[in-house]
Design a protein around this motif. Sequence first.
Motif: not given
Length: 287
Positions: A272-276
């Motif tokens: 989730i964080l890498s995508r954000r």
Amino acid sequence: MGTAVKTAKTSPASWDAFADVDAFVDEVLAELAAMAVDGTRSTRSGPTAALSGAALRKAIMAIWCVCFCGMQWRAIGQLCDIPFGTLYTLFARWTRLGLWRRLLNRLTLAWRQACGDKPVPSAVIIDSRSCHSAPTCFGRGFDGGKKIKGIKIHLAVDKYGFPLAINVSPANRHDGKGIVPVLHQLAGRGFKGTALGDLSYRGERLSKTGGALGITIQPSAGGHGGTFIPEGIRWVVERSLGWVSRYRRLNTIFERTEAHLVAFIEIAFISILSRRLVRLAPQEIGA
């Protein structure tokens, strides 16, 4: 307390975990390289050469697919043409070396900096989620409130919903006991502040445990008459648990060790964080 200075803006797009899976792979490769430089990741010796290049990228993506799609190790090994034993050994070794926790901490810090916030929050939100588990899981218990036989995930998240501490236990363990290891993890990270939670975290014993660690437990009702009512930033942990539920490996638990279950939870949030972070709006990147 707990209010954002400026939330980082991401470019608008529908939720699609597969859209930026390359961002997850790139972050894992970057962290592996950093661990090799500082000596945390020792060079593997064996009769066959270690995976590298395209094969290593494929292996990392396969581990992500196990988490998101809930696939069996043997099945993903057949699909990606890498022996499932190799994939599982990589996952277990990286878990033992602390790769996932280290990467999650770095990405969480990067997101907080993008939001103009301090590295360590002044308040966290704590909660738990009961999940069904297989008989072969590391431990099982029956949650009488939710009528679930399985395990329980205990989280402490910041105001953006990203975990600072994670613990897992059998589902019959009370929230007030299951959260104690989470409080110790928070204290180990230097957190001194308020932990917001529901009424499951009432009690003098838990309050004293938190006070000894410099953490103030602040329980409050999260609803009325069976209806959930958002209060302050308390709601963000519910969203975090909703995020986790999208990763099928975390709906019915098969892991034989607590460490591997925690690793899959960390992988979900890393995804989730890498995508954000890769979708940060241009004005945020240039700021």
